[in-house]
Write a protein that holds these residues in place. Structure first.
Motif: not given
Ligand code: NAI
Length: 340
Positions: A1-2, A4-5, A7-8, A29, A56-57, A60, A251
């Motif tokens: 995860m970065t 930018s992730d 922002s989703e 998400h 988060m993963r 998503r 995942n």
């Protein structure tokens, strides 16, 4: 995860309650299709960062799962940071109040480390909980997830599991129910779990135990990961001897590269959020008061068949096809909303 992730995401929240010692993370998400819906996982995380990344993963993945299952829900997930002690009723009540404070943006159900009894306690504080089954619908999602996975394995094998050798990693709510279905249908089973009692339960169903480290790489037709995610690393993908990977764990792919390696090696990978949607279909229908979940769960087989056929025709890996299909559902809903 970065960065930018992040922002989703609609909302990511960490909460702590000093009185009960409860710590949890909520990751909501995408709410394009409806309230963020997904189970709560209770696990021992090494750090809060690990818990946030896992939430988060998983959230998503729920966005994609709910979209492909045709449910009017977005994707969300909560994780409770376990300290190793059993969860208390007081903690479950606090967790319920936190869900309630989200005002219906998040709907919860059980996942790893949680049981229906826990969710019954949570529901004393909020109506935004499902997968309990006290209104004659739905109930424990684990066996429903197993039913969808079973249908998926049948399709991946070309119709029948009879005589096929299947390795099941993880014998929890989903894994043991899957072993029951596979055993009744004449599959030959090898299993692993961290818990000796669970292995013995599978042995009583005719399964053979195997060492934790060997279950993925054995000489079998199907590997069914039903424990935790991130297990299909590129190295594991190169070492697998099976022709199908089809299990409930969320995942499963540690990276896109792992998915591409499976594809290049001719191993049929059933994208996790397609094959493991049975539980959320059942819990979602229960929440909505709808009947007919079983028909939708059995339709998972057909959905996977479409993905396998498209992959064979286009040469595109199955996980990329599933991602494209899920995003098309969400983009379509967003476009219709903008146009309205
Ligand atoms: P569970 O908590 O009931 O069982 C997980 C089992 O995996 C436990 O028996 C545990 O000892 C075992 N395990 C953990 N690490 C292992 C390892 N390294 N090797 C072998 N066994 C190991 O969880 P549940 O509900 O059965 O879920 C299993 C997986 O399926 C999870 O990834 C979950 O997120 C996913 N899933 C579950 C759904 C449900 O309806 N319960 C729905 C969709 C996905």
């Amino acid at each position: 995860m970065t960065e930018s992730d992040f922002s989703e995401f609609h909302r990511i929240e960490s909460r702590a309650d000093r009185r009960t010692g409860l710590r949890a993370v909520f990751a909501l998400h995408d709410l394009t299709l409806g309230p963020a819906t997904g189970g709560v996982r209770r696990w021992r995380y090494a750090s809060e960062d690990d818990a946030v990344v896992d939430a988060m993963r998983l959230a998503r993945g729920m966005t994609r799962k709910n979209a492909l299952a045709g449910l009017p829900f977005g994707g969300g997930k909560a994780v409770i940071m376990s300290d190793g002690a059993p969860v208390t009723k007081a903690q479950l009540r606090v967790f319920g109040r936190w869900i309630d404070e989200l005002g219906g943006e998040y709907i919860s159900a059980e996942d790893v480390g949680m049981r229906v009894e826990h969710m019954i306690e949570v529901r004393k504080e909020t109506r935004f909980v499902t997968g309990i089954g006290d209104r004659g619908l739905g109930g424990h999602p684990g066996p429903k997830t197993a039913r969808g996975v079973f249908r998926g394995i049948e399709v991946a094998l070309g119709g029948s599991v009879r005589g096929a050798r299947v390795a099941v990693q993880g014998l929890g709510a989903v894994g043991i129910a899957l072993v029951e279905l596979l055993s009744a249908a004449g599959a030959r089973l090898v299993v692993s779990d961290l818990d000796a009692d669970r292995i013995e339960a599978a042995e009583r169903l005719g399964a053979e135990r195997c060492a934790l480290d060997d279950v993925l790489l054995g000489d079998v037709d199907v590997v069914a990961p039903c424990a935790l995610g991130q297990i299909l690393t590129p190295e594991v993908a190169r070492g697998l001897k099976c022709r199908v990977v089809a299990g409930s764990a969320n995942n499963q792919l540690a990276s896109d590269e792992a998915g591409r390696i499976l594809h290049e090696r001719g191993i049929r990978y059933a994208p996790d959020y397609v094959i493991n949607a049975g539980g959320i279909i059942s819990a979602g229908y229960e929440y909505l008061g709808w009947s007919g979940a079983e028909v939708q769960i059995d339709a998972i087989g057909g959905r996977l068949d479409t993905i396998f056929r498209e992959s064979a025709a286009t040469g595109e890996p199955t996980h990329e096809i599933a991602e494209r299909m899920a995003l098309a559902v969400i983009d379509g809903a967003r476009a219709r909303r903008t146009a309205a």
